[in-house]
Design a protein around this motif. Structure first.
Motif, PDB file in Angstrom:
ATOM      1  N   VAL A  82       8.673  57.396  59.193  1.00 10.82           N
ATOM      2  CA  VAL A  82       9.836  56.928  59.956  1.00 10.82           C
ATOM      3  C   VAL A  82       9.421  55.682  60.746  1.00 10.82           C
ATOM      4  CG1 VAL A  82      11.511  57.496  61.762  1.00 10.82           C
ATOM      5  CG2 VAL A  82      10.742  59.274  60.161  1.00 10.82           C
ATOM      6  N   PHE A  83      10.221  54.615  60.621  1.00  7.00           N
ATOM      7  CA  PHE A  83       9.936  53.370  61.327  1.00  7.00           C
ATOM      8  C   PHE A  83      11.125  52.998  62.209  1.00  7.00           C
ATOM      9  CE2 PHE A  83       7.521  53.258  57.395  1.00  7.00           C
ATOM     10  CZ  PHE A  83       6.262  52.834  57.809  1.00  7.00           C
ATOM     11  N   ASP A  84      10.892  52.953  63.505  1.00  9.21           N
ATOM     12  CA  ASP A  84      11.916  52.545  64.478  1.00  9.21           C
ATOM     13  C   ASP A  84      11.223  51.624  65.474  1.00  9.21           C
ATOM     14  OD1 ASP A  84      14.071  52.251  66.127  1.00  9.21           O
ATOM     15  OD2 ASP A  84      14.069  54.313  66.874  1.00  9.21           O
ATOM     16  N   ILE A  85      10.890  50.412  65.003  1.00  7.44           N
ATOM     17  CA  ILE A  85      10.015  49.540  65.786  1.00  7.44           C
ATOM     18  C   ILE A  85      10.632  48.163  66.020  1.00  7.44           C
ATOM     19  CG2 ILE A  85       7.820  50.717  65.468  1.00  7.44           C
ATOM     20  CD1 ILE A  85       7.304  49.150  62.990  1.00  7.44           C
ATOM     21  N   GLN A  86      11.920  48.148  66.241  1.00  8.66           N
ATOM     22  CA  GLN A  86      12.622  47.008  66.824  1.00  8.66           C
ATOM     23  C   GLN A  86      12.335  45.683  66.108  1.00  8.66           C
ATOM     24  OE1 GLN A  86      14.830  48.200  68.995  1.00  8.66           O
ATOM     25  NE2 GLN A  86      13.821  50.123  68.527  1.00  8.66           N
ATOM     26  N   GLY A  87      12.672  45.656  64.818  1.00 11.12           N
ATOM     27  CA  GLY A  87      12.564  44.443  64.028  1.00 11.12           C
ATOM     28  C   GLY A  87      11.265  44.293  63.264  1.00 11.12           C
ATOM     29  N   SER A  88      10.273  45.142  63.556  1.00 10.18           N
ATOM     30  CA  SER A  88       8.956  45.031  62.902  1.00 10.18           C
ATOM     31  C   SER A  88       8.802  45.958  61.701  1.00 10.18           C
ATOM     32  CB  SER A  88       7.848  45.346  63.924  1.00 10.18           C
ATOM     33  OG  SER A  88       7.850  44.401  64.968  1.00 10.18           O
ATOM     34  N   GLU A  95      14.944  51.660  60.462  1.00 11.05           N
ATOM     35  CA  GLU A  95      16.081  51.074  61.163  1.00 11.05           C
ATOM     36  C   GLU A  95      16.395  49.708  60.566  1.00 11.05           C
ATOM     37  OE1 GLU A  95      17.191  51.359  65.675  1.00 11.05           O
ATOM     38  OE2 GLU A  95      15.970  49.551  65.404  1.00 11.05           O
ATOM     39  N   LEU A  96      17.669  49.469  60.276  1.00 12.15           N
ATOM     40  CA  LEU A  96      18.104  48.234  59.629  1.00 12.15           C
ATOM     41  C   LEU A  96      19.188  47.545  60.455  1.00 12.15           C
ATOM     42  CD1 LEU A  96      18.568  49.560  55.956  1.00 12.15           C
ATOM     43  CD2 LEU A  96      16.547  48.434  56.909  1.00 12.15           C
ATOM     44  N   SER A  97      19.224  46.227  60.357  1.00 12.67           N
ATOM     45  CA  SER A  97      20.291  45.436  60.983  1.00 12.67           C
ATOM     46  C   SER A  97      20.779  44.395  59.975  1.00 12.67           C
ATOM     47  CB  SER A  97      19.784  44.728  62.242  1.00 12.67           C
ATOM     48  OG  SER A  97      19.377  45.653  63.224  1.00 12.67           O
ATOM     49  N   GLN A  98      22.076  44.373  59.733  1.00 11.95           N
ATOM     50  CA  GLN A  98      22.617  43.404  58.785  1.00 11.95           C
ATOM     51  C   GLN A  98      22.729  42.004  59.380  1.00 11.95           C
ATOM     52  OE1 GLN A  98      25.508  44.332  55.828  1.00 11.95           O
ATOM     53  NE2 GLN A  98      25.707  46.442  56.527  1.00 11.95           N
ATOM     54  N   GLU A  99      22.770  41.910  60.712  1.00  9.31           N
ATOM     55  CA  GLU A  99      22.760  40.618  61.383  1.00  9.31           C
ATOM     56  C   GLU A  99      21.598  40.592  62.363  1.00  9.31           C
ATOM     57  OE1 GLU A  99      26.801  38.777  62.276  1.00  9.31           O
ATOM     58  OE2 GLU A  99      27.293  40.921  62.286  1.00  9.31           O
ATOM     59  N   ILE A 106      19.602  40.705  65.416  1.00  9.62           N
ATOM     60  CA  ILE A 106      19.645  41.042  66.842  1.00  9.62           C
ATOM     61  C   ILE A 106      18.311  40.712  67.513  1.00  9.62           C
ATOM     62  CG2 ILE A 106      21.430  42.790  66.539  1.00  9.62           C
ATOM     63  CD1 ILE A 106      19.287  44.928  66.785  1.00  9.62           C
ATOM     64  N   TYR A 107      17.307  40.403  66.695  1.00 10.57           N
ATOM     65  CA  TYR A 107      16.034  39.894  67.190  1.00 10.57           C
ATOM     66  C   TYR A 107      15.735  38.579  66.482  1.00 10.57           C
ATOM     67  CZ  TYR A 107      14.990  44.413  69.358  1.00 10.57           C
ATOM     68  OH  TYR A 107      15.023  45.538  70.134  1.00 10.57           O
ATOM     69  N   VAL A 108      15.233  37.611  67.224  1.00  8.30           N
ATOM     70  CA  VAL A 108      14.954  36.283  66.672  1.00  8.30           C
ATOM     71  C   VAL A 108      13.807  36.359  65.665  1.00  8.30           C
ATOM     72  CG1 VAL A 108      14.252  33.925  67.195  1.00  8.30           C
ATOM     73  CG2 VAL A 108      15.710  35.166  68.804  1.00  8.30           C
ATOM     74  N   GLY A 109      14.112  36.011  64.408  1.00  5.69           N
ATOM     75  CA  GLY A 109      13.078  35.963  63.381  1.00  5.69           C
ATOM     76  C   GLY A 109      12.783  37.275  62.693  1.00  5.69           C
ATOM     77  N   ALA A 110      13.420  38.359  63.110  1.00  6.13           N
ATOM     78  CA  ALA A 110      13.164  39.653  62.479  1.00  6.13           C
ATOM     79  C   ALA A 110      13.859  39.726  61.122  1.00  6.13           C
ATOM     80  CB  ALA A 110      13.660  40.781  63.376  1.00  6.13           C
ATOM     81  N   PRO A 111      13.246  40.391  60.135  1.00  2.00           N
ATOM     82  CA  PRO A 111      13.882  40.549  58.827  1.00  2.00           C
ATOM     83  C   PRO A 111      15.206  41.306  58.939  1.00  2.00           C
ATOM     84  CG  PRO A 111      11.559  41.110  58.724  1.00  2.00           C
ATOM     85  CD  PRO A 111      11.897  40.970  60.171  1.00  2.00           C
ATOM     86  N   LEU A 112      16.124  40.985  58.032  1.00  2.00           N
ATOM     87  CA  LEU A 112      17.424  41.649  58.008  1.00  2.00           C
ATOM     88  C   LEU A 112      17.403  42.852  57.073  1.00  2.00           C
ATOM     89  CD1 LEU A 112      19.798  38.550  57.935  1.00  2.00           C
ATOM     90  CD2 LEU A 112      19.039  39.885  59.925  1.00  2.00           C
ATOM     91  N   ALA A 113      18.489  43.614  57.117  1.00  4.15           N
ATOM     92  CA  ALA A 113      18.600  44.821  56.302  1.00  4.15           C
ATOM     93  C   ALA A 113      18.401  44.533  54.830  1.00  4.15           C
ATOM     94  CB  ALA A 113      19.965  45.469  56.533  1.00  4.15           C
ATOM     95  N   THR A 114      18.956  43.419  54.338  1.00  8.79           N
ATOM     96  CA  THR A 114      18.822  43.102  52.917  1.00  8.79           C
ATOM     97  C   THR A 114      17.367  42.861  52.534  1.00  8.79           C
ATOM     98  OG1 THR A 114      19.359  40.809  53.498  1.00  8.79           O
ATOM     99  CG2 THR A 114      21.147  42.176  52.631  1.00  8.79           C
ATOM    100  N   ASP A 115      16.581  42.297  53.443  1.00  9.17           N
ATOM    101  CA  ASP A 115      15.160  42.060  53.171  1.00  9.17           C
ATOM    102  C   ASP A 115      14.408  43.383  53.013  1.00  9.17           C
ATOM    103  OD1 ASP A 115      15.456  39.219  53.524  1.00  9.17           O
ATOM    104  OD2 ASP A 115      15.444  39.560  55.686  1.00  9.17           O
ATOM    105  N   VAL A 116      14.643  44.302  53.936  1.00 11.29           N
ATOM    106  CA  VAL A 116      13.965  45.597  53.895  1.00 11.29           C
ATOM    107  C   VAL A 116      14.440  46.407  52.695  1.00 11.29           C
ATOM    108  CG1 VAL A 116      13.492  47.723  55.163  1.00 11.29           C
ATOM    109  CG2 VAL A 116      13.745  45.566  56.408  1.00 11.29           C
ATOM    110  N   ASP A 117      15.739  46.395  52.451  1.00  4.21           N
ATOM    111  CA  ASP A 117      16.324  47.139  51.340  1.00  4.21           C
ATOM    112  C   ASP A 117      15.749  46.653  50.004  1.00  4.21           C
ATOM    113  OD1 ASP A 117      18.530  49.162  50.722  1.00  4.21           O
ATOM    114  OD2 ASP A 117      19.142  47.494  49.436  1.00  4.21           O
ATOM    115  N   SER A 118      15.674  45.352  49.821  1.00  6.09           N
ATOM    116  CA  SER A 118      15.134  44.784  48.577  1.00  6.09           C
ATOM    117  C   SER A 118      13.656  45.132  48.421  1.00  6.09           C
ATOM    118  CB  SER A 118      15.319  43.269  48.561  1.00  6.09           C
ATOM    119  OG  SER A 118      16.678  42.924  48.568  1.00  6.09           O
ATOM    120  N   PHE A 119      12.916  45.073  49.519  1.00  6.49           N
ATOM    121  CA  PHE A 119      11.490  45.399  49.497  1.00  6.49           C
ATOM    122  C   PHE A 119      11.270  46.830  49.014  1.00  6.49           C
ATOM    123  CE2 PHE A 119       7.785  47.257  51.524  1.00  6.49           C
ATOM    124  CZ  PHE A 119       6.783  46.332  51.302  1.00  6.49           C
TER     125      PHE A 119
END
Length: 212
Positions: A142-148, A169-173, A175-188
């Motif tokens: 489980v990863f809940d590390i605020q954009g990391s 935890e994913l964000s589609q837009e 909310i942190y400067v420079g953090a990967p978006l949901a699509t990046d994590v999902d594709s990975f």
């Protein structure tokens, strides 16, 4: 917390749960109800960790499962010094990334305090290896590390190759400067053989399982 509900729905009993971004272990009772043999709590914020460690120490004396609690700031490299930005909501939003205006507009009152610590990063595979936890023993992460989250996944090495279930935890837009978006994590994750089992919401947790 949704991974405990998902595992319960498929009647899966985990062996070892790794939770990165433990905060105050709010998921503790839910995890224990799944009857794993081991739970590893990882918290990057030294101030939060000092309180978390006491919570887990008291709880672990009451019996199984084995619970391990350590401070580590997870990323994709070992030993990199980074700025850790503190927020005013008891550490819940503190991150190596700074907030975008979107974070503040969606969570009014949540702001950076201006306090910044310099912390050293750790790869998850290095961290777990130091605890003598083998990749084949870890089936839930489980990863809940605020954009990391993506950084930590990249630093998981062989553990990512063996794990069966992941919550992230994913964000589609942004909310942190420079953090990967949901699509990046999902594709990975999909490129590495995982299937998302939950809907892609604007911001929140998603569960992935390894495809058979």
């Amino acid at each position: 917390m949704i991974i405990d509900n998902y595992l319960r729905s498929i009647k899966y009993k985990p062996n070892c749960i790794i939770h990165a971004g433990a905060h105050y272990a709010q998921e503790k009772d839910a995890y224990i109800s799944l009857e794993p043999s081991t739970i590893v709590w990882i918290e990057g914020d030294p101030e939060i960790f000092s309180k978390l460690d006491k919570i887990i120490d008291v709880d672990s004396r009451q019996g199984p499962p084995r619970q391990i609690c350590r401070q580590a700031l997870l990323s994709d490299v070992d030993g990199k010094k980074v700025n850790f930005h503190r927020f005013n909501n008891l550490g819940a939003s503190s991150s190596i990334f700074q907030a975008t205006p979107l974070l503040t507009s969606n969570w009014p009152g949540v702001v950076e305090t201006g306090s910044v610590d310099v912390l050293e990063t750790t790869r998850l595979d290095s961290f777990l290896s130091s605890l003598e936890i083998k990749p084949e023993d870890v089936d839930v992460m489980v990863f809940d590390i605020q954009g990391s989250e993506l950084l930590a996944l990249n630093g998981s090495g062989e553990y990512l190759e063996k794990v069966k279930f992941i919550e992230v935890e994913l964000s589609q837009e942004a909310i942190y400067v420079g953090a990967p978006l949901a699509t990046d994590v999902d594709s990975f994750l999909q490129a590495r053989g995982f299937v998302r089992q939950t809907d892609m919401i604007w911001h929140g947790d998603a569960v992935y399982s390894r495809s058979e």
